[in-house]
Design a protein around this motif. Structure first.
Motif, PDB file in Angstrom:
ATOM      1  N   TYR A 105       0.731  -1.300  -0.204  1.00  0.00           N
ATOM      2  CA  TYR A 105      -0.037   0.004   0.003  1.00  0.00           C
ATOM      3  C   TYR A 105       0.794   1.212   0.090  1.00  0.00           C
ATOM      4  CZ  TYR A 105      -3.542  -3.379   1.545  1.00  0.00           C
ATOM      5  OH  TYR A 105      -4.184  -4.465   1.650  1.00  0.00           O
ATOM      6  N   LEU A 106       2.127   1.106   0.135  1.00  0.00           N
ATOM      7  CA  LEU A 106       3.236   2.145   0.073  1.00  0.00           C
ATOM      8  C   LEU A 106       4.027   2.384  -1.281  1.00  0.00           C
ATOM      9  CD1 LEU A 106       4.045   2.011   3.948  1.00  0.00           C
ATOM     10  CD2 LEU A 106       2.123   3.357   2.773  1.00  0.00           C
ATOM     11  N   GLU A 107       3.942   1.094  -1.978  1.00  0.00           N
ATOM     12  CA  GLU A 107       4.919   1.213  -3.140  1.00  0.00           C
ATOM     13  C   GLU A 107       4.225   1.081  -4.408  1.00  0.00           C
ATOM     14  OE1 GLU A 107       7.963   1.763  -2.589  1.00  0.00           O
ATOM     15  OE2 GLU A 107       8.323   1.392  -0.524  1.00  0.00           O
ATOM     16  N   ILE A 108       4.541   1.927  -5.137  1.00  0.00           N
ATOM     17  CA  ILE A 108       4.019   1.700  -6.690  1.00  0.00           C
ATOM     18  C   ILE A 108       5.003   0.810  -7.492  1.00  0.00           C
ATOM     19  CG2 ILE A 108       3.236   3.180  -8.630  1.00  0.00           C
ATOM     20  CD1 ILE A 108       2.470   5.201  -7.129  1.00  0.00           C
ATOM     21  N   PRO A 109       4.565   0.173  -8.303  1.00  0.00           N
ATOM     22  CA  PRO A 109       5.314  -0.621  -9.201  1.00  0.00           C
ATOM     23  C   PRO A 109       6.134   0.315 -10.198  1.00  0.00           C
ATOM     24  CG  PRO A 109       3.168  -1.841  -9.106  1.00  0.00           C
ATOM     25  CD  PRO A 109       2.975  -0.402  -8.238  1.00  0.00           C
ATOM     26  N   ASN A 110       5.655   1.194 -10.461  1.00  0.00           N
ATOM     27  CA  ASN A 110       6.309   2.179 -11.424  1.00  0.00           C
ATOM     28  C   ASN A 110       7.656   2.712 -10.719  1.00  0.00           C
ATOM     29  OD1 ASN A 110       4.706   1.978 -13.831  1.00  0.00           O
ATOM     30  ND2 ASN A 110       3.754   4.009 -13.476  1.00  0.00           N
ATOM     31  N   SER A 111       7.611   2.922  -9.505  1.00  0.00           N
ATOM     32  CA  SER A 111       8.689   3.303  -8.829  1.00  0.00           C
ATOM     33  C   SER A 111       9.713   1.988  -8.414  1.00  0.00           C
ATOM     34  CB  SER A 111       8.541   3.831  -7.678  1.00  0.00           C
ATOM     35  OG  SER A 111       7.655   5.009  -7.708  1.00  0.00           O
ATOM     36  N   LEU A 112       9.083   0.965  -8.059  1.00  0.00           N
ATOM     37  CA  LEU A 112      10.034  -0.149  -7.588  1.00  0.00           C
ATOM     38  C   LEU A 112      10.773  -0.648  -8.975  1.00  0.00           C
ATOM     39  CD1 LEU A 112       7.713  -2.147  -5.222  1.00  0.00           C
ATOM     40  CD2 LEU A 112       9.732  -1.072  -4.738  1.00  0.00           C
ATOM     41  N   ILE A 113      10.013  -0.520 -10.153  1.00  0.00           N
ATOM     42  CA  ILE A 113      10.771  -1.316 -11.207  1.00  0.00           C
ATOM     43  C   ILE A 113      12.096  -0.657 -11.622  1.00  0.00           C
ATOM     44  CG2 ILE A 113       9.694   0.196 -13.143  1.00  0.00           C
ATOM     45  CD1 ILE A 113      10.252  -3.905 -13.029  1.00  0.00           C
ATOM     46  N   GLU A 114      12.179   0.642 -11.190  1.00  0.00           N
ATOM     47  CA  GLU A 114      13.406   1.403 -11.589  1.00  0.00           C
ATOM     48  C   GLU A 114      14.379   0.991 -10.635  1.00  0.00           C
ATOM     49  OE1 GLU A 114      12.314   5.488 -11.378  1.00  0.00           O
ATOM     50  OE2 GLU A 114      10.917   5.282 -13.112  1.00  0.00           O
ATOM     51  N   GLN A 115      14.526   0.446  -9.600  1.00  0.00           N
ATOM     52  CA  GLN A 115      15.376  -0.024  -8.479  1.00  0.00           C
ATOM     53  C   GLN A 115      16.488  -1.325  -9.263  1.00  0.00           C
ATOM     54  OE1 GLN A 115      13.801  -1.162  -4.719  1.00  0.00           O
ATOM     55  NE2 GLN A 115      12.704   0.687  -4.560  1.00  0.00           N
ATOM     56  N   LYS A 116      17.799  -1.199  -9.009  1.00  0.00           N
ATOM     57  CA  LYS A 116      18.672  -1.879  -9.352  1.00  0.00           C
ATOM     58  C   LYS A 116      18.554  -3.157  -8.544  1.00  0.00           C
ATOM     59  CE  LYS A 116      21.806   1.062 -11.622  1.00  0.00           C
ATOM     60  NZ  LYS A 116      23.309   1.881 -11.660  1.00  0.00           N
ATOM     61  N   ASN A 117      18.695  -4.328  -8.872  1.00  0.00           N
ATOM     62  CA  ASN A 117      18.966  -5.579  -8.109  1.00  0.00           C
ATOM     63  C   ASN A 117      17.399  -5.904  -7.522  1.00  0.00           C
ATOM     64  OD1 ASN A 117      21.510  -6.252  -8.691  1.00  0.00           O
ATOM     65  ND2 ASN A 117      22.025  -4.600  -7.296  1.00  0.00           N
ATOM     66  N   LEU A 118      16.408  -5.472  -8.053  1.00  0.00           N
ATOM     67  CA  LEU A 118      15.026  -5.449  -7.528  1.00  0.00           C
ATOM     68  C   LEU A 118      14.931  -7.051  -7.113  1.00  0.00           C
ATOM     69  CD1 LEU A 118      12.218  -4.409  -6.864  1.00  0.00           C
ATOM     70  CD2 LEU A 118      11.797  -4.891  -9.025  1.00  0.00           C
ATOM     71  N   PHE A 119      14.309  -7.244  -5.692  1.00  0.00           N
ATOM     72  CA  PHE A 119      14.134  -8.630  -5.031  1.00  0.00           C
ATOM     73  C   PHE A 119      13.107  -9.398  -5.879  1.00  0.00           C
ATOM     74  CE2 PHE A 119      11.838  -5.349  -2.784  1.00  0.00           C
ATOM     75  CZ  PHE A 119      10.562  -5.914  -2.811  1.00  0.00           C
ATOM     76  N   ILE A 120      12.320  -8.794  -6.550  1.00  0.00           N
ATOM     77  CA  ILE A 120      11.016  -9.585  -7.137  1.00  0.00           C
ATOM     78  C   ILE A 120      11.471 -10.421  -8.052  1.00  0.00           C
ATOM     79  CG2 ILE A 120       8.756  -9.209  -7.924  1.00  0.00           C
ATOM     80  CD1 ILE A 120       8.644  -6.554  -6.496  1.00  0.00           C
ATOM     81  N   ALA A 121      10.824 -11.778  -7.911  1.00  0.00           N
ATOM     82  CA  ALA A 121      11.281 -12.725  -8.910  1.00  0.00           C
ATOM     83  C   ALA A 121      10.332 -12.322 -10.073  1.00  0.00           C
ATOM     84  CB  ALA A 121      10.826 -14.159  -8.386  1.00  0.00           C
TER      85      ALA A 121
END
Length: 447
Positions: A105-121
């Motif tokens: 509820y605090l994180e938007i996929p558009n923002s997370l996808i820009e992170q390096k080494n994203l933990f999401i499989a």
């Protein structure tokens, strides 16, 4: 043994043939039809609804036969990656977040996808699959639903198909729970137990829940369990089950005022308290100062930004456009009115309808939800499934018919930008309203 089996085949030859064709058609629907092939899609659904009707007609007292048929129909979809809905990508994405103790509820996929080494499989595939609309908003799915997503991510083996199968088994188990408590509740209400098969064998239920992984079935499991507990006078446990239902999908919140006459003022206050506390407890792990703002904003979008398969809204919108109203401004104005109109209807049903027995109470739930969907801007096919279940406890036919004709809305999937055909929508709602009026007249004459 062989003679008994031969006799059984002779006695049930036609139903066995219907069941076999149903499984073949479900396989075709699952693995051989593209969402853009509208004609083949509605033809398969029409045949499956015919088989459903005939199976219940011929074998309504043979519950083992119908139960096995319903289970086998669901298992046909076990290895399917849904193609009529892309919501499951967001389900798995949220599940990955929760399983890593990240608040969806605090994180938007558009923002997370820009992170390096994203933990999401499988992050890129999930992000692309969920679509831009979902990717730019916070999650709208309540906390218990998030738990099921997390379990799918944990036990899915970092595989999209693995997560799909975990969610699918969860939904199948929920449907079996609905069948179990639904039959028991029907017996407690002196209704024929076979009526639950109008839900359990319904092609829309099987295709949209098991096939497309919508969690309405999980919500309905807790709702039916709650109603069964009420029939046993275990209203405290029923309040907990209702709170769990709300924590999967918010729809049962609409029903809270309706329990007032059934339970009486003192019990109903305690019942509401138990249900709301259960819901809040499940929300607590996700709470933060930004949570309420983000969540209410995301849920509010469904009232004021989206439109699909709408009924009365489409009529009013075209009248407004005729008077030079801007469509994007009209939907925002209309969306602000809809929640208040629904709450007003809930209060009217609570105070002016006799809800002193469970059948009447469930009838009020059905009518309230019907009004809500009739005036809504967005009515996806799987929304109607709640009406299908509630209709299984009475003799109203229009929700069952609606579950059949709502597949006309799939036409949008075959068009560029999901453009709807207003003539098909008009046909859908004309049929539904016609049967609804017939039902009302038939029940009035019966009384």
């Amino acid at each position: 043994m062989s003679r008994r089996f031969t006799t059984y085949l002779q006695l049930h030859k036609l139903p066995l043939l219907f069941a076999l064709f149903s499984l073949i058609f479900y396989y075709s629907l699952a693995y051989q039809v593209e969402r853009t092939d509208f004609i083949k899609l509605i033809t398969l659904f029409a045949a499956l609804f015919f088989f459903c009707w005939k199976l219940i007609q011929f074998e309504k007292w043979n519950y083992r036969f119908l139960l096995v048929t319903g289970i086998l129909a669901r298992l046909v979809f076990i290895a399917l990656e849904p193609h009529l809905s892309q919501d499951f990508y967001r389900f798995i994405w949220d599940g990955e977040l929760v399983s890593h103790f990240i608040n969806p509820y605090l994180e938007i996929p558009n923002s997370l996808i820009e992170q390096k080494n994203l933990f999401i499989a499988n992050a890129q595939e999930l992000y692309q699959g969920m679509g831009g609309l979902s990717a730019r908003h916070y999650s709208s799915y309540p906390p218990l639903n998030q738990l099921f997503f997390a379990l799918a991510a944990l036990f899915g083996g970092k595989s999209i198909m693995g997560s799909i199968m975990v969610m699918r088994l969860t939904i199948i188990l929920a449907d079996l729970g609905i069948f179990y408590f639904g039959r028991k509740l029907l017996k407690n209400l002196n209704r024929s137990p076979h009526l639950i098969f109008w839900y359990f064998l319904n092609p829309l239920v099987i295709a949209e829940l098991t096939g497309n992984l919508h969690f309405e079935g999980v919500m309905l499991f807790f709702l039916v369990w709650s109603l069964y507990l009420l029939s046993q006078n275990k209203w405290q446990l029923a309040g907990i089950a209702l709170g769990c239902s709300i924590s999967v999908k918010l729809v049962p919140l609409l029903f809270l005022p309706l329990f007032l006459k059934y339970l009486g003022i003192k019990k109903s206050i305690l019942f509401y308290g138990i249900a709301i506390i259960t819901t809040l407890v499940l929300f607590i792990p996700f709470y933060s100062p930004e949570f309420i703002s983000n969540y209410s904003q995301t849920v509010g979008l469904w009232f004021s930004n989206f439109e699909f398969n709408a009924g009365f809204y489409n009529i009013i919108k075209h009248i407004a456009i005729y008077f030079d109203e801007k469509p994007w401004e009209f939907i925002k104005s209309y969306g602000k009115i809809t929640p208040y109109a629904t709450i007003l209807c809930a209060l009217l049903f609570a105070f002016f309808r006799d809800n002193k027995n469970l059948l009447s109470l469930m009838g009020s739930m059905m009518w309230l939800l019907t009004i809500y969907y009739m005036i809504s801007t967005t009515v996806h096919p799987w929304y109607i499934i709640t009406l299908v279940l509630l209709a299984s406890f009475n003799s109203y036919k229009y929700p069952i018919i609606w579950s059949g004709v709502i597949v006309l809305s799939y036409f949008a999937y075959s068009q560029v930008n999901d453009k709807e055909n207003l003539w098909l929508l008009a046909l859908e709602y004309t049929i539904v309203l016609g049967i609804l009026v017939y039902d009302v007249i038939a029940h009035t004459n019966k009384k």
